[in-house]
Design an enzyme around this catalytic site. Structure first.
Site, PDB file in Angstrom:
ATOM      1  N   LYS A  81      34.644  54.789  49.780  1.00 36.09           N
ATOM      2  CA  LYS A  81      35.328  53.852  48.885  1.00 36.09           C
ATOM      3  C   LYS A  81      36.199  52.935  49.717  1.00 36.09           C
ATOM      4  O   LYS A  81      36.721  53.326  50.761  1.00 36.09           O
ATOM      5  CB  LYS A  81      36.226  54.631  47.903  1.00 36.09           C
ATOM      6  N   GLY A 181      34.800  52.092  22.453  1.00 35.43           N
ATOM      7  CA  GLY A 181      34.693  51.066  23.484  1.00 35.43           C
ATOM      8  C   GLY A 181      33.358  50.362  23.387  1.00 35.43           C
ATOM      9  O   GLY A 181      32.300  50.966  23.581  1.00 35.43           O
ATOM     10  N   GLY A 183      32.326  47.576  25.128  1.00 39.82           N
ATOM     11  CA  GLY A 183      32.202  46.624  26.229  1.00 39.82           C
ATOM     12  C   GLY A 183      30.799  46.650  26.819  1.00 39.82           C
ATOM     13  O   GLY A 183      29.805  46.874  26.117  1.00 39.82           O
ATOM     14  N   VAL A 185      29.099  48.739  28.695  1.00 37.05           N
ATOM     15  CA  VAL A 185      28.285  49.936  28.478  1.00 37.05           C
ATOM     16  C   VAL A 185      28.168  50.247  26.986  1.00 37.05           C
ATOM     17  O   VAL A 185      27.067  50.470  26.471  1.00 37.05           O
ATOM     18  CB  VAL A 185      28.866  51.165  29.226  1.00 37.05           C
TER      19      VAL A 185
END
Ligand code: NAD
Length: 361
Positions: A81, A181, A183, A185
């Site tokens: 990361k 949610g 959004g 996805v």
């Protein structure tokens, strides 16, 4: 975190790289956790941290999470990361992302980056100007394009495996699913579940998104906080993390939880509490791996293939079955079983890799 090396030793990290350029006001940290399975991969987060140590700890923690995600998904990548310390709304982005691209290029493929919180596809294009070691690219740059539909598909495959365990059948027709949610996805989950004949109840903090779903599909709506009280078969969290906590668990009336949100459990102990309540939980990093499985597929085999990528995402179903097997075998929660599945794979592949390909000294 009191000691960087102490922390790295406790979780067996390989590398930590600090990158800076004073003239560009650029500071980034690249953490590489484990490359047993393959080069480390994991997105680039841009965030304003309270301290350097906070940023380092976040990079290290997130890199380790990626090791588990890829290992459990059956992908031949390790965990890494990047975090850039800075305002995610910063305007002059090209120089810093190209600088990051230069640093990543120096690693010669040991680490591959991608989009994450606070970074955009445009930023990835800047990185691509300096290195090929970047994913989450648009199709015109050889990438897989929008991965949210594949993340949604993976979430549904995990859901189907959970249904098989709970109901003896993975058919979602008629199953009542609450989606939190709507959004990138969430709206793809709705679209795909609608086609599979599920009965949907949706919510979002953005009323326009709710109305768009209601207008398009035959779905019921509730206010954001009321979603936990809806009696349903499956709860599908696709918004924020930490939604499974003492307060929500006391209210939830579902049999299965499978969604895309990262870090759904507020604390680790909530994984055990879920099981005690008789709920079946698809660990977030197993259920939401579809997008990255699809996106990184071209690295392992060469070239984007929608058919092959989708087939690999579809295996999230089998990954969940394996999680259940381990949970039964060791009498542990699905969360712990997922960790064990990842660790077992890394350990066994390390064993395979001890055989040298080239026997010349
Ligand atoms: P997004 O920002 O496009 O959508 C999130 C939606 O959640 C927004 O519509 C937002 O209004 C809504 N929301 C925020 N707080 C809410 C609340 N309290 N109640 C109801 N709705 C709320 O994000 P996304 O890309 O769809 O990702 C959703 C989650 O899945 C995130 O946690 C993300 O980290 C994770 N995830 C996404 C992908 C991907 O492919 N996009 C892959 C893996 C994991």
């Amino acid at each position: 975190m009191e000691s960087i090396f102490g922390y790295m030793e406790s979780y067996d990290y390989e590398n930590l790289l600090l990158c800076q350029d004073k003239a560009l006001d650029f500071k980034a940290i690249i953490a590489i956790h484990d490359t047993t399975l393959g080069p480390a991969a994991g997105g680039c987060r841009m965030w304003q941290y309270d301290s350097e140590m906070d940023a380092i700890e976040d990079a290290l923690r997130l890199a380790r999470g990626m090791t588990y995600k890829y290992a459990a998904a059956g992908v031949n990548l390790g965990g890494g990361k990047t975090v850039i310390m800075g305002d995610p709304k910063r305007k002059d982005r090209e120089p810093i992302f190209r600088a990051l691209g230069k640093f990543i290029n120096r690693l010669g493929g040991k680490y591959i980056t991608g989009e994450d919180v606070g970074t955009t596809l445009q930023d990835m294009e800047y990185i691509r100007m300096e290195t090929e070691y970047v994913v989450t690219l648009p199709t015109y740059l050889g990438g897989a394009g929008d991965i949210a539909p594949m993340t949604a598909f993976g979430v549904i495959r995990a859901m189907q495996a959970c249904c098989k365990r709970v109901y003896g059948s993975d058919n979602l027709e008629g199953k009542r699913v609450t989606v939190q949610g709507l959004g990138a996805v969430g709206h793809n989950v709705i679209e795909q579940l609608h086609e599979l004949g599920a009965k949907l109840v949706v919510t979002d903090i953005d009323p326009e998104k709710i109305e768009a779903m209601v207008a398009r599909y035959d779905v019921d709506k509730v206010d954001p906080d009321a979603i936990y009280d809806v009696e349903c078969d499956i709860f599908c969290p696709c918004a924020l993390g930490a939604v499974i906590c003492d307060e929500t668990l006391a209210r939830m009336r579902c049999k299965i939880i499978s969604g895309s949100a990262n870090n759904q459990l507020k604390e680790e102990r909530h994984g055990g509490l879920l099981e005690q309540k008789g709920m079946v939980y698809a660990p977030d990093y197993i259920a939401n791996a579809g997008g990255t499985i699809y996106d990184t597929d071209r690295l392992c085999v060469g070239g984007v293939s929608h058919k092959r990528g989708k087939e690999k995402v579809s295996r999230i179903y089998q990954n969940m079955e394996r999680v259940f097997e381990i949970a039964n075998r060791d009498k542990i929660s699905t969360c712990l079983a997922a960790e064990r599945m990842a660790e077992e794979r890394i350990r066994k592949i390390a064993e395979v890799k001890k055989y040298v390909d080239d026997l010349k000294p």
